[in-house]
Every structure is written in structure tokens, then in C-alpha cells.
Design a protein around this motif. Structure first.
Motif, PDB file in Angstrom:
ATOM      1  N   GLU A 168      -5.109  -7.055   2.985  1.00 48.24           N
ATOM      2  CA  GLU A 168      -4.769  -7.320   1.434  1.00 48.24           C
ATOM      3  C   GLU A 168      -3.276  -6.548   1.217  1.00 48.24           C
ATOM      4  N   TYR A 169      -2.946  -5.648   1.729  1.00 50.24           N
ATOM      5  CA  TYR A 169      -1.685  -4.993   1.475  1.00 50.24           C
ATOM      6  C   TYR A 169      -0.702  -4.706   2.602  1.00 50.24           C
ATOM      7  N   MET A 170       0.579  -4.924   2.379  1.00 52.51           N
ATOM      8  CA  MET A 170       1.606  -4.602   3.022  1.00 52.51           C
ATOM      9  C   MET A 170       2.045  -3.111   3.058  1.00 52.51           C
ATOM     10  N   ILE A 171       2.769  -2.813   4.058  1.00 55.18           N
ATOM     11  CA  ILE A 171       3.422  -1.452   3.984  1.00 55.18           C
ATOM     12  C   ILE A 171       4.938  -1.389   4.410  1.00 55.18           C
ATOM     13  N   ARG A 172       5.701  -0.965   4.016  1.00 59.19           N
ATOM     14  CA  ARG A 172       7.048  -0.715   4.137  1.00 59.19           C
ATOM     15  C   ARG A 172       7.271   0.306   5.465  1.00 59.19           C
ATOM     16  N   PHE A 173       7.750  -0.265   6.553  1.00 55.16           N
ATOM     17  CA  PHE A 173       7.733   0.493   7.920  1.00 55.16           C
ATOM     18  C   PHE A 173       8.891   0.974   7.925  1.00 55.16           C
ATOM     19  N   THR A 174       9.250   2.226   8.159  1.00 51.78           N
ATOM     20  CA  THR A 174      10.837   2.771   8.390  1.00 51.78           C
ATOM     21  C   THR A 174      10.895   3.665   9.735  1.00 51.78           C
ATOM     22  N   ASN A 175      12.190   3.690  10.118  1.00 50.06           N
ATOM     23  CA  ASN A 175      12.377   4.854  11.091  1.00 50.06           C
ATOM     24  C   ASN A 175      12.739   6.236  10.791  1.00 50.06           C
ATOM     25  N   THR A 176      12.072   6.619   9.368  1.00 50.21           N
ATOM     26  CA  THR A 176      12.341   7.776   8.854  1.00 50.21           C
ATOM     27  C   THR A 176      11.516   8.772   9.642  1.00 50.21           C
ATOM     28  N   PRO A 177      12.072   9.779  10.120  1.00 48.67           N
ATOM     29  CA  PRO A 177      11.205  10.950  10.856  1.00 48.67           C
ATOM     30  C   PRO A 177      10.533  11.629   9.670  1.00 48.67           C
ATOM     31  N   VAL A 178       9.344  11.700   9.843  1.00 48.86           N
ATOM     32  CA  VAL A 178       8.452  12.461   8.815  1.00 48.86           C
ATOM     33  C   VAL A 178       7.924  13.944   9.200  1.00 48.86           C
ATOM     34  N   GLN A 179       7.365  14.071  10.344  1.00 53.24           N
ATOM     35  CA  GLN A 179       6.776  15.424  10.685  1.00 53.24           C
ATOM     36  C   GLN A 179       7.195  15.714  12.246  1.00 53.24           C
ATOM     37  N   ILE A 180       6.956  17.144  12.630  1.00 54.13           N
ATOM     38  CA  ILE A 180       6.695  17.237  13.911  1.00 54.13           C
ATOM     39  C   ILE A 180       5.333  17.632  14.024  1.00 54.13           C
ATOM     40  N   ASN A 181       4.971  16.836  15.093  1.00 55.43           N
ATOM     41  CA  ASN A 181       3.560  16.913  15.330  1.00 55.43           C
ATOM     42  C   ASN A 181       3.177  17.718  16.661  1.00 55.43           C
ATOM     43  N   ARG A 182       1.998  18.437  16.560  1.00 55.59           N
ATOM     44  CA  ARG A 182       1.684  19.598  17.537  1.00 55.59           C
ATOM     45  C   ARG A 182       0.242  19.177  18.006  1.00 55.59           C
ATOM     46  N   HIS A 183      -0.074  19.681  19.322  1.00 58.84           N
ATOM     47  CA  HIS A 183      -1.254  19.025  19.736  1.00 58.84           C
ATOM     48  C   HIS A 183      -1.847  20.306  20.225  1.00 58.84           C
ATOM     49  N   ALA A 184      -2.983  20.809  19.384  1.00 60.89           N
ATOM     50  CA  ALA A 184      -3.598  22.229  20.051  1.00 60.89           C
ATOM     51  C   ALA A 184      -4.548  21.748  21.190  1.00 60.89           C
TER      52      ALA A 184
ATOM     53  N   ALA B 280       0.810  -1.210  -0.064  1.00 56.20           N
ATOM     54  CA  ALA B 280      -0.036  -0.068   0.091  1.00 56.20           C
ATOM     55  C   ALA B 280       1.104   1.362  -0.089  1.00 56.20           C
ATOM     56  N   GLY B 281       2.249   1.167   0.249  1.00 51.60           N
ATOM     57  CA  GLY B 281       2.955   2.170   0.738  1.00 51.60           C
ATOM     58  C   GLY B 281       3.998   2.178   1.457  1.00 51.60           C
ATOM     59  N   VAL B 282       4.402   3.286   2.240  1.00 49.69           N
ATOM     60  CA  VAL B 282       5.459   3.333   3.393  1.00 49.69           C
ATOM     61  C   VAL B 282       5.087   4.169   4.477  1.00 49.69           C
ATOM     62  N   ALA B 283       5.726   4.132   5.518  1.00 46.82           N
ATOM     63  CA  ALA B 283       5.406   4.776   6.849  1.00 46.82           C
ATOM     64  C   ALA B 283       6.836   5.177   7.313  1.00 46.82           C
ATOM     65  N   GLY B 284       6.514   6.287   8.112  1.00 46.27           N
ATOM     66  CA  GLY B 284       7.777   6.877   8.833  1.00 46.27           C
ATOM     67  C   GLY B 284       7.182   7.023  10.347  1.00 46.27           C
ATOM     68  N   ILE B 285       8.023   7.900  11.002  1.00 41.62           N
ATOM     69  CA  ILE B 285       7.758   7.999  12.315  1.00 41.62           C
ATOM     70  C   ILE B 285       7.497   9.350  12.533  1.00 41.62           C
ATOM     71  N   CYS B 286       7.167  10.092  13.651  1.00 43.32           N
ATOM     72  CA  CYS B 286       6.876  11.563  14.163  1.00 43.32           C
ATOM     73  C   CYS B 286       7.776  11.848  15.188  1.00 43.32           C
ATOM     74  N   LEU B 287       7.876  13.051  15.099  1.00 41.92           N
ATOM     75  CA  LEU B 287       8.709  13.638  16.444  1.00 41.92           C
ATOM     76  C   LEU B 287       7.913  14.676  17.131  1.00 41.92           C
ATOM     77  N   ASP B 288       8.049  15.009  18.387  1.00 39.97           N
ATOM     78  CA  ASP B 288       7.035  15.988  19.150  1.00 39.97           C
ATOM     79  C   ASP B 288       7.792  17.315  18.836  1.00 39.97           C
ATOM     80  N   GLU B 289       7.276  18.354  19.710  1.00 41.94           N
ATOM     81  CA  GLU B 289       7.703  19.802  19.363  1.00 41.94           C
ATOM     82  C   GLU B 289       9.245  20.005  19.733  1.00 41.94           C
ATOM     83  N   GLU B 290       9.792  18.968  20.882  1.00 42.36           N
ATOM     84  CA  GLU B 290      11.155  19.249  21.317  1.00 42.36           C
ATOM     85  C   GLU B 290      11.897  18.399  20.328  1.00 42.36           C
TER      86      GLU B 290
END
Length: 311
Positions: A200-216, A125-135
Motif C-alpha cells: 500500500e505504501y512507498m518509502i523514500r530510501f536514502t543513503n543517509t547514515p542514521v545509526q551506529i549499530n552494535r551487537h551485544a 510510509a516514510g523515509v529510510a537510511g543506512i547504518c554504520l558498524d562500530e568502526e
């Protein structure tokens, strides 16, 4: 603005609702990306601020094409379905309007996608990465390896990782799994479609940092109870599929806890008793799970009353 690419590699979907004060930062992070074969799709979920004026300015000056669409407030899952109809890219990635894309994220995700053998890609289905916090810290647990080929059900069953992830998934696959919608409800758990496609589908899971996530303060993460209480049919469906469609991916103790959650929200959604029993793995599990589910249901009602929350 750069010439519009007919088929960009990435469609970046930005759902937004009264986020004009943060949206420019999000768009600036895309502008700073080291990968530029992309398009941006902004679905405005009924904003009443100056979002449209901000977007018009960016549409003129941005080095990437921006598609903007306004809709009555229906929730992020409805905006997701809307964006998929407009997407022209190969991989579709969600970037919330108060988050930031990391500069090398798209380049790394595309590299991992291209490294999947051509003859095997139809299974992914695609690929995936991980997220970082504001720090800048990892938001949760990394994957045990730099990349792993699995599906969304198996990998979390075997490794029990916490934290936020971000997927870049094939548009053509996502269009097969639109979010279901219920009248009057404005939220659906995002992982529902990921768990469906895992069969039905696999994903290639990676340790690539993708985003900085913030929680309003007014966001979903800070108001989980409100979203659960106000969207009982969506949560009932989610837990129904856990105990039926995905049953084999849970250990017995976990499966029983999921039965409790299913009955809890089925009570909120006023699902008939006979229908509830039909969805349970074993009929007597309905009787065993009902006391705890009923107590949680009553606590929900009391908590909502104290907080002044109405459906």
C-alpha cells in the motif's frame, strides 16, 4: 528539560532489557543530535537492573521529553506495539538501547521527508537510511542512488542489497500494522510489517547514515538460532506470507526455497498437514519441499538438544 512539544516531528522508540550499562550512551547520542523536535519513548521489557533509576535521572536533565513504560518481558515486537500507543510524533524511528544515533541523522531524514511533494505524501510510509558498524563503516550495501522511491518488496527484489537499514515511518501508518503476537513467543521478524505495508505504501530510501549499530553477545544477531527455535509460530507466519501474500515478488527458485523454510517452521509449530498444503503455491510443491524441510527440522531439534535450548 525543554518544554514538551505537543506533536514532535520524531518519536524515537528505545526498547530495552537489562541495558542500563549502555542506555546512557544511547540517550547521549540523542542529546547530541542537531535536530531537537523530538520525543523519546523507552519501553522497558522487564529489566531487573537499574534501568528505571537511570531513566529517572535523564527525565530530569534531558533537553527532550522522555516517556518511560515498564512491561513484563514480552519481546521487542510487543514493546514496539506499546510504544506506538504512546507516540505523539509524526515519524517513528527505532533506536536499540546499545546503538547510537548519528548527529545529523534526523535533520537529513526530515529534509528528505519534506522534499516529498505534499500531494504525494499520503502514498509514502516514510523515509529510510543506512547504518554504520562500530568502526564507522557502512553496514552492508548502499542504495544505487542517493535516494530512491520504492517499496520494501520491490527495492530488495531488484537490487538484492545486504546490511542493516533504519526507517523513520509515519506513526499513523504504523498503527495500521501492529506486530502479531503468539502466546509464549517473544520475537517476530522486524521486516514482517514492512513487507505488509509495501502493498500500500512507498518509502523514500536514502543513503543517509542514521545509526551506529552494535551487537551485544546476548543480543538477537548473536543468537539467531535460539530466537528461531523458540518462536516457531512467528517464523511460520513470516514465511507463510512470503509464499502467499508476497508470492509475486519472488522468482521461482527463491519461492521454492521459501516453501522449504515455511514447511520447516510449520513442522516446529505443529501446523496440520492440510493447512500446510493450502498455503503452498502449487500442491505438489509441498511434496517436493517436504524432504529438505524435514531434514532441516531434524537438524534444528538435534542442534537445540546439543546446546541445551528449550522452548
Amino acid at each position: 528539560m525543554a518544554p514538551t512539544k505537543t506533536h514532535p516531528d520524531f518519536s524515537i522508540f528505545i526498547p530495552t532489557y537489562n541495558r542500563a550499562h549502555t542506555l546512557a550512551r544511547t540517550l547521549k547520542s540523542i542529546q547530541d543530535s542537531t535536530y531537537n523536535n523530538l520525543e523519546v519513548i523507552i519501553i522497558d521489557d522487564g529489566s531487573q537492573d537499574n534501568t528505571i533509576d537511570l531513566v529517572k535521572t535523564w527525565q530530569v536533565t534531558a533537553p527532550f521529553p522522555i516517556t518511560y513504560a515498564w512491561q513484563e518481558n514480552q519481546g521487542k515486537h510487543a514493546a514496539h506495539n506499546h510504544a506506538l500507543k504512546l507516540a505523539r510524533g509524526k515519524l517513528f524511528i527505532t533506536l536499540d538501547s546499545d546503538d547510537s544515533l548519528l548527529p545529523d541523522a534526523l535533520k537529513q531524514l526530515w529534509k528528505y521527508w519534506e522534499n516529498i511533494p505534499q500531494e504525494s505524501r499520503e502514498k509514502f510510509a516514510g523515509v529510510a537510511g543506512i547504518c554504520l558498524d562500530e568502526e564507522g563503516r557502512l553496514s552492508g550495501d548502499p542504495y544505487p542512488k542517493d535516494f530512491m522511491d520504492s517499496n520494501y518488496l520491490d527495492i530488495f527484489r531488484h537490487y538484492r542489497m545486504n546490511g542493516e537499514r533504519r526507517e523513520a515511518l509515519r506513526v499513523e501508518v504504523l498503527r495500521k500494522y501492529p506486530y502479531p503476537r503468539f502466546p509464549g513467543e517473544r520475537h517476530m521478524r522486524p521486516t514482517l510489517i514492512l513487507r505488509r505495508m509495501a502493498h500500500e505504501y512507498m518509502i523514500r530510501f536514502t543513503n543517509t547514515p542514521v545509526q551506529i549499530n552494535r551487537h551485544a553477545p546476548d543480543g538477537i544477531s548473536a543468537n539467531r538460532f535460539n530466537y528461531r527455535f523458540r518462536n516457531p509460530q512467528g517464523f511460520t507466519l513470516y514465511y507463510q506470507e512470503e509464499i502467499t501474500l508476497h508470492r509475486e515478488h519472488h522468482l521461482p527458485k527463491q519461492l521454492f526455497r521459501l516453501h522449504i523454510q515455511y514447511l520447516r517452521f510449520a513442522l516446529h509449530a505443529r501446523i496440520p498437514i492440510d493447512e500446510q498444503k493450502c498455503h503452498c503455491w502449487k500442491r505438489h510443491w509441498w511434496y517436493m519441499a517436504l524432504p529438505k524441510a524435514t531434514s532441516l527440522y531434524i537438524l534444528d531439534i538435534l542442534k537445540a538438544k546439543i546446546r541445551g535450548i528449550r522452548r
